[in-house]
Design a protein around this motif. Structure first.
Motif, PDB file in Angstrom:
ATOM      1  N   GLN A  16     -34.348 -84.114  -5.485  1.00 18.34           N
ATOM      2  CA  GLN A  16     -34.234 -85.560  -5.389  1.00 18.34           C
ATOM      3  C   GLN A  16     -35.375 -86.083  -4.512  1.00 18.34           C
ATOM      4  O   GLN A  16     -35.878 -85.356  -3.634  1.00 18.34           O
ATOM      5  N   PRO A  17     -35.810 -87.335  -4.713  1.00 23.81           N
ATOM      6  CA  PRO A  17     -36.911 -87.853  -3.899  1.00 23.81           C
ATOM      7  C   PRO A  17     -36.682 -87.734  -2.400  1.00 23.81           C
ATOM      8  O   PRO A  17     -37.630 -87.484  -1.640  1.00 23.81           O
ATOM      9  N   TRP A  18     -35.438 -87.872  -1.957  1.00 25.51           N
ATOM     10  CA  TRP A  18     -35.177 -87.766  -0.512  1.00 25.51           C
ATOM     11  C   TRP A  18     -35.297 -86.335  -0.005  1.00 25.51           C
ATOM     12  O   TRP A  18     -35.295 -86.084   1.206  1.00 25.51           O
ATOM     13  N   GLN A  19     -35.415 -85.384  -0.952  1.00 29.35           N
ATOM     14  CA  GLN A  19     -35.591 -83.976  -0.575  1.00 29.35           C
ATOM     15  C   GLN A  19     -37.058 -83.544  -0.601  1.00 29.35           C
ATOM     16  O   GLN A  19     -37.369 -82.416  -0.215  1.00 29.35           O
ATOM     17  N   TRP A  20     -37.932 -84.408  -1.074  1.00 25.28           N
ATOM     18  CA  TRP A  20     -39.336 -84.040  -1.190  1.00 25.28           C
ATOM     19  C   TRP A  20     -39.948 -83.744   0.184  1.00 25.28           C
ATOM     20  O   TRP A  20     -39.637 -84.401   1.189  1.00 25.28           O
ATOM     21  N   GLU A  22     -43.221 -83.928   2.647  1.00 20.39           N
ATOM     22  CA  GLU A  22     -44.202 -85.005   2.861  1.00 20.39           C
ATOM     23  C   GLU A  22     -45.412 -84.834   1.957  1.00 20.39           C
ATOM     24  O   GLU A  22     -45.952 -85.818   1.427  1.00 20.39           O
ATOM     25  N   TRP A  25     -44.750 -86.503  -1.654  1.00 22.30           N
ATOM     26  CA  TRP A  25     -44.883 -87.943  -1.865  1.00 22.30           C
ATOM     27  C   TRP A  25     -46.264 -88.457  -1.495  1.00 22.30           C
ATOM     28  O   TRP A  25     -46.735 -89.438  -2.049  1.00 22.30           O
TER      29      TRP A  25
END
Length: 303
Positions: A16-20, A22, A25
């Motif tokens: 999920q994007p919140w798990q990426w 740094e 992103w």
């Protein structure tokens, strides 16, 4: 050599994007960025503002792009060629100003005489994909093939090789800017990172390609588009659209920057709407402006 940008790995695609991390992103954000501003300190002949009028001649490709076979919607696209473009060219001739027409290759092949007339009257023709495809989801090889073939078709039909691209989806795939570099294009007009011209950056490196930014608020289709089988049928009164466009111009004029406007021959030219273009041009001509094609503006700000 395959110069397509590297795609995100499978392990990252499951997150999920919140798990990426740094780095993930930052890499996504850094693919294509706005570089240095290219707003000049002065416009040609001391003009206060540059005006770039554009018309996306989608015509029948609006229906064809998704595999549609509606004869009614194909006829709506044909209106753009049969009525729209002649009406636009007549108005531009009356005011002695130049504009840019973005033309899918399939449109050019369906309406070759139209494209030759546009060029003969001094206007620019830019690339607008092959069949108005959703380029942002295409793999590198397919997108590259379609863009290179589109350039060849436009050059063969008009005798002029185009120097600018407006992507059909107003979006980039991870490969689009790299392909623009391979084509040796002067400019792009698909992105929205600014209101004035800027240089496009690819993975942090300047490309030399000028961006003439678009914006949905400066596009006629968002106010007038409808589909008979959809429950949502957006419509904005033409007087309100004129007010929005005029205020956008007034702001650009006050800033001494660029006023770029996107219109579609099959959308803006019905009798109850076309006065928007006529009155807007008449109003802008009371000001100290430079009417130019997108290519002319790109060459000027780059120089």
């Amino acid at each position: 050599m395959n110069t397509a940008p590297k795609q995100t790995g499978d392990d990252e695609s499951t997150l999920q994007p919140w798990q990426w991390q740094e780095a993930t992103w930052r890499r996504l954000v850094g693919q294509v960025r706005a570089g240095k501003s290219l707003r000049p300190t002065v416009w040609p002949n001391g003009a206060q503002c540059a005006v770039a009028l554009s018309f996306d001649s989608d015509h029948e490709t609006n229906e064809l792009r998704d595999g549609g076979k509606s004869i009614g919607r194909l006829a709506w696209g044909e209106f753009g060629s049969r009525v729209g473009v002649p009406r636009i060219l007549k108005l531009l001739h009356q005011h002695d100003i130049k504009a840019t027409f973005y033309v899918p290759a399939v449109t050019a092949l369906l309406h070759e005489d139209e494209q030759r007339r546009v060029v003969a009257e001094g206007h620019e023709i830019g690339i607008h994909g092959w069949i108005h495809e959703l380029n942002s989801v295409l793999p590198y090889e397919a997108e590259r093939d379609l863009l290179f073939r589109s350039v060849d078709v436009l050059e063969k039909v008009t005798g002029v090789r185009p120097v600018g691209l407006r992507t059909p989806s107003w979006d980039f795939s991870p490969s689009t800017l790299q392909i623009e570099k391979e084509l040796g294009l002067l400019y792009d007009s698909s992105l929205m990172a600014d209101e004035d011209c800027y240089e496009l950056m690819l993975h942090g490196e300047p490309t030399g390609i000028v961006e003439l930014p678009v914006e949905w608020v400066r596009d006629d289709a968002v106010y007038f588009s409808m589909h008979r089988f959809n429950s949502l049928r957006p419509y904005t009164p033409p007087t309100d659209v004129f007010d929005i466009f005029k205020r956008e111009f007034d702001g650009a004029y006050e800033d001494g920057g660029l006023f770029q406007l996107t219109m579609h021959p099959h959308v803006i030219t019905p009798r109850s709407r076309f006065w928007i273009v006529s009155e807007l041009i008449a109003y802008m001509k009371t000001k100290n402006v430079w009417f130019a094609t997108h290519a002319e503006i790109a060459a000027y700000v780059k120089g």
